[in-house]
Write a protein that holds these residues in place. Structure first.
Motif, short mmCIF file in Angstrom:
data_model
loop_
_atom_site.label_atom_id
_atom_site.label_comp_id
_atom_site.label_asym_id
_atom_site.label_seq_id
_atom_site.Cartn_x
_atom_site.Cartn_y
_atom_site.Cartn_z
N SER A 40 -5.83 -3.10 -5.20
CA SER A 40 -6.72 -4.22 -5.52
C SER A 40 -6.31 -4.91 -6.81
O SER A 40 -6.30 -6.15 -6.90
CB SER A 40 -8.17 -3.73 -5.62
N ASN B 204 -4.13 2.00 4.69
CA ASN B 204 -4.74 3.17 4.06
C ASN B 204 -5.94 3.68 4.85
O ASN B 204 -6.17 4.89 4.92
CB ASN B 204 -5.17 2.83 2.63
N THR C 7 -5.32 -6.02 4.23
CA THR C 7 -4.82 -5.34 3.04
C THR C 7 -5.03 -3.84 3.09
O THR C 7 -4.16 -3.07 2.69
CB THR C 7 -5.51 -5.92 1.79
N TYR C 8 -6.18 -3.40 3.62
CA TYR C 8 -6.53 -1.99 3.55
C TYR C 8 -6.46 -1.26 4.89
O TYR C 8 -6.80 -0.09 4.96
CB TYR C 8 -7.94 -1.84 2.96
N ASN D 63 -6.45 2.60 -3.37
CA ASN D 63 -7.01 1.29 -3.05
C ASN D 63 -7.36 0.50 -4.31
O ASN D 63 -7.27 -0.73 -4.32
CB ASN D 63 -8.25 1.45 -2.17
N PRO E 275 0.81 -1.22 0.00
CA PRO E 275 0.00 0.00 0.00
C PRO E 275 0.84 1.27 0.00
O PRO E 275 0.49 2.25 -0.66
CB PRO E 275 -0.82 -0.12 1.28
#
Length: 426
Positions: free
Chosen positions: A81, A278, A274-275, A77, A53
């Protein structure tokens, strides 16, 4: 025959005949066998949760993709992805296929070791290249190659447990695998996410990944015996590869449902992992280093709770039933992930994990600049960083309305309020 006996008697690169009896493994043997799981966890969790990220954000800017009448906004994002999806697609197809190929291989060094060695060398090469890429498309290419190399090692490596461990010790071996996975994840988040990235040593953080892979890979390649197949398989290689990625849903209906439900169940924690970087960075307007610190702390805390629950899950399942426990876990996960959407402030999210950080004027000034930069990125007008210019610009705005802050405290309050406006998109 003499060559085979000599090969089997070597301490390094030891091989065993495929029909050789499985012997009891000591705890040292278990640790060596499971050591590569430490490396896998150390690499994959910080790489996907912090490094990717961060790099993607540095290499990309928001844009609008127009498909006829549709206009799709692409931000950081979206790019993450795309990269993760392409990498995962290679992993899904390649790992079981290379595992099936290793099942049927007849190399002198064993049927697993050559593939693990190739994968480890590829991991070291491509992880090192990730530290030096300068564009999103170069990162995408190197990341896909890394996924191919990593899964070249992982597929055959997972076959080593049934190859080497007697049936009565496989529960114990699974425990060692889980322990090394847990330790690798925690150490990875601490070293990479909480120590090196917050102190602006991103390249050094990335370069620790191939070092750990090299050490753990060498232990498995040189110290773990591998079985050598001498007879050709009765099944064609192409059919073995096909069956490795295909499920006979009529014959194994329950297993198919298990895999589908597992897919949906794992989507939530994987997405959060994963996110999270962010989410924390832009929701609470943090710098790269601070977001890495808090996202690593969040995920490490989740991991500790997960480890405790995993150790008690067997007892709870026996007492209350497996399906009831699974249903309770699904409901709890749904409630927890929903609360993330409505977290009203940093304090609500972070205090819930027992973590509190007292803001200071200096961090507010850095946070303000981060908010301005994020807003400009969203508008597509981001320019070279100049915190002083943003600071002066906001100080001049009140003067135009006939009001000037009378002291330093009022000025910091003004800047803090402005930062909150930018963070919320006002």
């Amino acid at each position: 025959m003499a060559g085979i006996i000599q090969a089997g008697e070597r301490r390094l690169l030891k091989t065993l005949h495929e029909s050789a009896a499985q012997t009891h493994l000591s705890w040292r043997g278990m640790l060596v066998l499971s050591s590569f799981w430490f490396a896998i966890a150390y690499v994959m969790q910080p790489l996907g949760g912090n490094i990717i990220p961060l790099l993607v954000d540095r290499f990309t800017d928001p844009m609008t993709i127009r498909l006829g009448p549709l206009a799709i906004g692409a931000d950081v994002n979206t790019y993450v992805s795309v990269l993760d999806t392409i990498g995962a697609a290679f992993a899904i197809l390649w790992q079981p296929a290379i595992g099936a190929i290793s099942d049927n291989s007849r190399f002198e060094l064993g049927r697993r070791r050559p593939f693990i060695a190739i994968g480890v060398v590829g991991d070291i090469l491509f992880l090192t290249l990730i530290a030096f890429v300068t564009s999103y498309w170069a990162l995408l290419l190197v990341y896909v190659l890394f996924q191919v190399a990593s899964n070249t090692a992982q597929g055959p490596y997972q076959g080593m447990l049934p190859d080497q461990v007697p049936s009565e010790q496989r529960g114990e071996a699974s425990g060692y695998y889980g322990l090394m996975n847990l330790l690798g994840t925690i150490v990875g988040f601490l070293v990479v996410g909480a120590l090196l990235i917050p102190t602006h040593h991103l390249r050094l953080a990335i370069l620790t990944l191939p070092v750990v892979v090299a050490i753990a890979g060498a232990l498995v390649i040189f110290r773990v015996p591998d079985r050598r197949r001498t007879a050709a398989s009765s099944q064609r290689l192409g059919r073995s590869v096909l069956l490795s990625v295909a499920i006979d849903t009529r014959r194994y209906r329950d297993f198919a449902w298990l895999m589908v439900s597992r897919l949906f169940f794992l989507m939530a924690p994987v997405a959060i992992g994963t996110y999270a970087f962010n989410f924390i960075r832009y929701t609470f307007n943090y710098s790269e280093g601070k977001a890495s610190l808090f996202s690593s702390a969040l995920q490490a805390t989740i991991l500790v709770f997960a480890a405790v629950l995993c150790m008690t899950a067997g007892f709870l399942a026996e007492r209350f039933g497996k399906k009831r426990l699974i249903a309770a876990a699904c409901v709890t996960g749904a409630v927890g992930s929903t609360l993330l959407i409505f977290a009203p402030s940093r304090d609500v999210s972070i205090r819930g994990l027992g973590i509190y950080d007292r803001p200071d004027p200096e961090s507010r000034s850095r946070s303000l600049h981060g908010g301005l930069e994020h807003r400009d990125r969203q508008r597509g007008t981001h320019r070279a960083a100049d915190p002083g210019a943003d600071h002066r610009r906001l100080q001049q705005q009140p003067r135009e309305r006939g009001w000037v802050p009378s002291d330093v405290r009022d000025r910091h309050r003004l800047l803090s309020d402005r930062a909150s406006d930018f963070a919320t998109g006002a």
